[in-house]
Design a protein around this motif. Structure first.
Motif, PDB file in Angstrom:
ATOM      1  N   UNK A   1       6.054  -6.054   4.095  1.00 52.85           N
ATOM      2  CA  UNK A   1       5.197  -7.123   3.566  1.00 52.85           C
ATOM      3  C   UNK A   1       6.009  -8.049   2.662  1.00 52.85           C
ATOM      4  N   UNK A   2       6.905  -7.478   1.849  1.00 50.04           N
ATOM      5  CA  UNK A   2       7.757  -8.288   0.974  1.00 50.04           C
ATOM      6  C   UNK A   2       8.675  -9.199   1.792  1.00 50.04           C
ATOM      7  N   UNK A   3       9.211  -8.655   2.886  1.00 51.27           N
ATOM      8  CA  UNK A   3      10.107  -9.439   3.758  1.00 51.27           C
ATOM      9  C   UNK A   3       9.369 -10.611   4.411  1.00 51.27           C
ATOM     10  N   UNK A   4       8.118 -10.366   4.851  1.00 49.89           N
ATOM     11  CA  UNK A   4       7.361 -11.393   5.582  1.00 49.89           C
ATOM     12  C   UNK A   4       6.706 -12.428   4.665  1.00 49.89           C
ATOM     13  N   UNK A   5       6.425 -12.050   3.412  1.00 47.40           N
ATOM     14  CA  UNK A   5       5.734 -12.977   2.497  1.00 47.40           C
ATOM     15  C   UNK A   5       6.636 -13.535   1.405  1.00 47.40           C
ATOM     16  N   UNK A   6       7.735 -12.842   1.122  1.00 42.53           N
ATOM     17  CA  UNK A   6       8.619 -13.278   0.042  1.00 42.53           C
ATOM     18  C   UNK A   6       8.074 -12.950  -1.338  1.00 42.53           C
ATOM     19  N   UNK A   7       7.043 -12.099  -1.415  1.00 40.51           N
ATOM     20  CA  UNK A   7       6.424 -11.742  -2.696  1.00 40.51           C
ATOM     21  C   UNK A   7       6.729 -10.298  -3.064  1.00 40.51           C
ATOM     22  N   UNK A   8       6.566 -10.018  -4.357  1.00 37.55           N
ATOM     23  CA  UNK A   8       6.710  -8.638  -4.825  1.00 37.55           C
ATOM     24  C   UNK A   8       5.518  -7.825  -4.324  1.00 37.55           C
ATOM     25  N   UNK A   9       5.769  -6.595  -3.885  1.00 40.49           N
ATOM     26  CA  UNK A   9       4.690  -5.743  -3.357  1.00 40.49           C
ATOM     27  C   UNK A   9       4.640  -4.451  -4.159  1.00 40.49           C
ATOM     28  N   UNK A  10       3.426  -4.119  -4.633  1.00 42.42           N
ATOM     29  CA  UNK A  10       3.221  -2.902  -5.428  1.00 42.42           C
ATOM     30  C   UNK A  10       2.368  -1.915  -4.637  1.00 42.42           C
ATOM     31  N   UNK A  11       2.919  -0.744  -4.335  1.00 48.25           N
ATOM     32  CA  UNK A  11       2.125   0.321  -3.705  1.00 48.25           C
ATOM     33  C   UNK A  11       1.469   1.119  -4.836  1.00 48.25           C
ATOM     34  N   UNK A  12       0.159   1.211  -4.805  1.00 53.25           N
ATOM     35  CA  UNK A  12      -0.578   1.827  -5.913  1.00 53.25           C
ATOM     36  C   UNK A  12      -0.454   3.346  -5.908  1.00 53.25           C
ATOM     37  N   UNK A  13      -0.380   3.915  -7.110  1.00 60.50           N
ATOM     38  CA  UNK A  13      -0.462   5.372  -7.243  1.00 60.50           C
ATOM     39  C   UNK A  13      -1.897   5.794  -6.953  1.00 60.50           C
ATOM     40  N   UNK A  14      -2.064   6.978  -6.400  1.00 59.30           N
ATOM     41  CA  UNK A  14      -3.409   7.497  -6.105  1.00 59.30           C
ATOM     42  C   UNK A  14      -4.183   6.490  -5.247  1.00 59.30           C
ATOM     43  N   UNK A  15      -3.495   5.958  -4.219  1.00 58.38           N
ATOM     44  CA  UNK A  15      -4.046   4.834  -3.429  1.00 58.38           C
ATOM     45  C   UNK A  15      -5.351   5.162  -2.719  1.00 58.38           C
ATOM     46  N   UNK A  16      -5.582   6.430  -2.378  1.00 60.23           N
ATOM     47  CA  UNK A  16      -6.801   6.786  -1.654  1.00 60.23           C
ATOM     48  C   UNK A  16      -8.034   6.797  -2.564  1.00 60.23           C
TER      49      UNK A  16
END
Length: 341
Positions: free
Chosen positions: A296-311
């Motif tokens: 996603x970062x490569x395609x958008x050029x933005x910083x991407x944050x994967x959330x802890x406890x995402x579920x």
């Protein structure tokens, strides 16, 4: 908000209930097993154990599909079953208020179905409120959605992916696409059947996804899986590689990326500057796919944050809205239509 207050997240795959001052009291599969079309014999994790193994007179199903209630009668039975599970002393459960999380990009009729379902259940409460899932997601992540700073959250669920931009306690723009973890599982099933002549079940394809799914071709990992050989019809074992899994799911991952780009193109320019600062927040069950943040970062050029406890971000967000009086304005009311006669 005082008294006995509950928050409910009706996910496609799981149902989660939060109780004020206690925390998450229920986290089970959103499944029900019905025998002879009338008798409920199991629900939740117990029903999931029966999935794909039950005889023809037992029907095991998900009452929620694509984020909305597809089978209102079975969903009501399942909810009442869960109420009995968490409140063994009585069939009914009195509550001062109940807050339900719903997708934002659905019709008013679909949204009302959640409200009326809870009103018709054994939850004895006249105060039922709705919170849109992206708002609950953002609160659960730890973001402040009540101020003027825009935030972007992508929730990759079981049947759907919801891409949302929020600011000032509301949703500025949102898009719900019918692609989630289940679609990835299905594509793995089809790929394995086509390339390995092996028929596998949904549970097996889900375990392959959890073990090997990756957004980029990575170090070669593999696992052994079991199924039925298409040619001989006999049980068989094959070894599936991470490269094969990547090949089978990559098209759907790019569809999610395209949805993110469409929302970014429609975002007001002032909010775009906020998103450049904070980045995109990825949550939901499939957020754990290896390398998804890099793609996603490569395609958008933005910083991407994967959330802890995402579920659990939605149910944790409901919990914070329940516990914090300052956030109570994020929940809104609807009028009731009763299903139970």
């Amino acid at each position: 908000m005082a008294g006995n207050i509950y928050g409910i997240d009706f996910g496609t795959s799981t149902i989660k209930i939060y109780h004020k001052n206690v925390g998450i009291i229920l986290d089970e599969k959103n499944m029900i097993a019905v025998a002879n079309r009338k008798q409920v014999i199991a629900a939740g994790n117990e029903a999931f154990e029966m999935y794909e193994k039950a005889p023809s007179n037992i029907h095991v199903s998900y009452p929620v599909k694509n984020g909305v209630i597809a089978d209102i009668a079975n969903m009501l039975e399942l909810l009442n079953y869960m109420i009995r599970k968490i409140n063994k002393k009585s069939k009914k459960l009195s509550a001062a208020a109940i807050i339900v999380a719903t997708p934002s990009d659905i019709t008013e009729v679909e949204k009302r179905a959640f409200f009326d379902l809870v009103a018709s259940s054994n939850f004895k409460s006249k105060n039922i409120k709705i919170v849109e899932k992206p708002i609950a997601d953002a609160v659960g992540i730890g973001l402040d959605v009540t101020n003027a700073k825009g935030v972007m959250v992508v929730d990759i669920g079981a049947d759907t992916t919801e891409v949302s931009i929020m600011s000032l306690g509301g949703i500025v723009i949102s898009k719900l696409i019918p692609i989630g973890g289940n679609r990835l599982d299905e594509s793995i099933k089809i790929y394995v059947k086509k390339n390995y002549n092996l028929v596998i079940g949904d549970k097996t394809s889900e375990s392959i996804k959890k073990e090997l799914a990756c957004a980029f071709p990575m170090d070669e990992n593999s696992i052994k899986v079991y199924g039925r050989n298409v040619v001989t019809g006999l049980p068989a074992e094959v070894e599936i590689s991470s490269a094969s899994v990547h090949e089978s799911i990559t098209e759907y991952l790019y569809t999610i990326v395209d949805a993110i780009r469409i929302i970014l193109e429609r975002t007001p320019p002032e909010i775009s500057s906020d998103i450049i600062d904070s980045g995109i927040f990825i949550t939901g069950g499939s957020a754990s796919i290896s390398g998804l943040d890099k793609l996603i970062a490569k395609e958008t050029g933005l910083k991407v944050n994967i959330c802890k406890d995402a579920t659990d971000t939605v149910v944790n967000g409901l919990g914070q809205i329940i516990e914090d009086k300052k956030l109570s304005s994020l929940a809104c009311s609807l009028k009731q239509t009763n299903f139970s006669g």
